[in-house]
Design an enzyme around this catalytic site. Structure first.
Site, short mmCIF file in Angstrom:
data_model
loop_
_atom_site.label_atom_id
_atom_site.label_comp_id
_atom_site.label_asym_id
_atom_site.label_seq_id
_atom_site.Cartn_x
_atom_site.Cartn_y
_atom_site.Cartn_z
N HIS A 1 -7.12 -5.76 2.26
CA HIS A 1 -5.97 -5.23 2.99
C HIS A 1 -5.36 -6.31 3.89
O HIS A 1 -6.08 -7.00 4.60
CB HIS A 1 -6.41 -4.10 3.93
N ASN B 1 -13.07 -3.20 2.38
CA ASN B 1 -14.12 -2.19 2.45
C ASN B 1 -15.00 -2.21 1.19
O ASN B 1 -14.49 -2.35 0.09
CB ASN B 1 -13.49 -0.80 2.58
N ASP C 1 0.85 -1.19 0.00
CA ASP C 1 0.00 0.00 0.00
C ASP C 1 0.90 1.25 0.00
O ASP C 1 1.88 1.33 0.74
CB ASP C 1 -0.90 -0.02 1.24
N GLN D 1 -14.46 2.60 1.48
CA GLN D 1 -13.79 2.24 0.22
C GLN D 1 -13.46 3.52 -0.55
O GLN D 1 -14.30 4.40 -0.70
CB GLN D 1 -14.70 1.33 -0.63
N HIS E 1 -10.35 -5.04 -3.42
CA HIS E 1 -9.02 -5.36 -2.88
C HIS E 1 -9.17 -5.75 -1.42
O HIS E 1 -10.14 -5.35 -0.75
CB HIS E 1 -8.06 -4.18 -3.03
P1 5GP Z 1 -9.79 1.39 0.46
O1 5GP Z 1 -9.96 2.62 1.33
O2 5GP Z 1 -10.46 1.57 -0.88
O3 5GP Z 1 -10.20 0.13 1.14
O4 5GP Z 1 -8.25 1.25 0.24
C1 5GP Z 1 -7.54 1.82 -0.81
C2 5GP Z 1 -6.07 1.70 -0.45
O5 5GP Z 1 -5.32 1.84 -1.64
C3 5GP Z 1 -5.58 2.77 0.51
O6 5GP Z 1 -5.00 2.14 1.64
C4 5GP Z 1 -4.57 3.57 -0.29
O7 5GP Z 1 -3.46 3.97 0.47
C5 5GP Z 1 -4.16 2.59 -1.38
N1 5GP Z 1 -3.80 3.19 -2.65
C6 5GP Z 1 -4.52 4.11 -3.34
N2 5GP Z 1 -3.91 4.43 -4.50
C7 5GP Z 1 -2.78 3.67 -4.55
C8 5GP Z 1 -1.72 3.55 -5.51
O8 5GP Z 1 -1.70 4.18 -6.55
N3 5GP Z 1 -0.73 2.65 -5.21
C9 5GP Z 1 -0.73 1.91 -4.07
N4 5GP Z 1 0.29 1.07 -3.88
N5 5GP Z 1 -1.70 2.02 -3.14
C10 5GP Z 1 -2.70 2.88 -3.37
#
Ligand code: 5GP
Ligand code: ZN
Length: 136
Positions: free
Chosen positions: A103, A88, A32, A95, A101
């Protein structure tokens, strides 16, 4: 299927480079970019599914199988003490990237707070009604 406007489609396909710790035909696991803790990783299917509502059941099962496979070697490599596996669905649930995805968040004794949430109160009667409404 792929969504040309989706950043995780681009990362999963390799079009955008990432810190990849595992890859096979169907998944890429990356670090991440804004890690909650050291080693925070994301399991990303190569096919585009918005969330758990839309994902193919077999792909979802494989994602959880990968979580199972990864956390032991990750725990050893990182010197972690435990893991949160979380996922999420929709904005209200936190999300922010609308490509399914999962975590993998390593936890370290004494280093960070356990994920937590508040508690709502329901009477026994309300709990019974909720239970009835949810039975499948
Ligand atoms: P969500 O909040 O949708 O469950 O999690 C999205 C996750 O993706 C977040 O923890 C954020 O830091 C990560 N993330 C978003 N954009 C990128 C990216 O371009 N590269 C990487 N490696 N992680 C990302
Ligand atoms: Zn996508």
């Amino acid at each position: 299927m792929r969504d040309d406007n989706c950043i995780f489609c681009k990362i999963a396909s390799g079009e955008i480079p990432s810190n990849t710790i595992f890859e096979d035909e169907d998944f890429r696991i990356i670090l991440d970019a804004a890690p909650a803790t050291k080693g925070h990783a994301l399991i990303i299917p190569k096919e585009h599914y918005k969330d758990l509502y839309e994902i193919d059941e077999n792909v979802a099962a494989k994602a959880f199988g990968l979580a199972k496979k990864m956390i032991t070697p990750m725990t050893e490599a990182l010197g972690a003490d435990g893991f949160n596996v979380l996922q999420n669905n929709k904005e209200v649930a936190g999300q922010t990237v609308f490509h399914f995805h999962m975590h993998l968040i390593p936890r370290y004794e004494g280093k960070d707070k356990i994920l937590t949430w508040g508690h709502e109160e329901f009477s026994d009667e309300e709990m019974k009604k909720i239970c009835e409404s949810l039975k499948q």
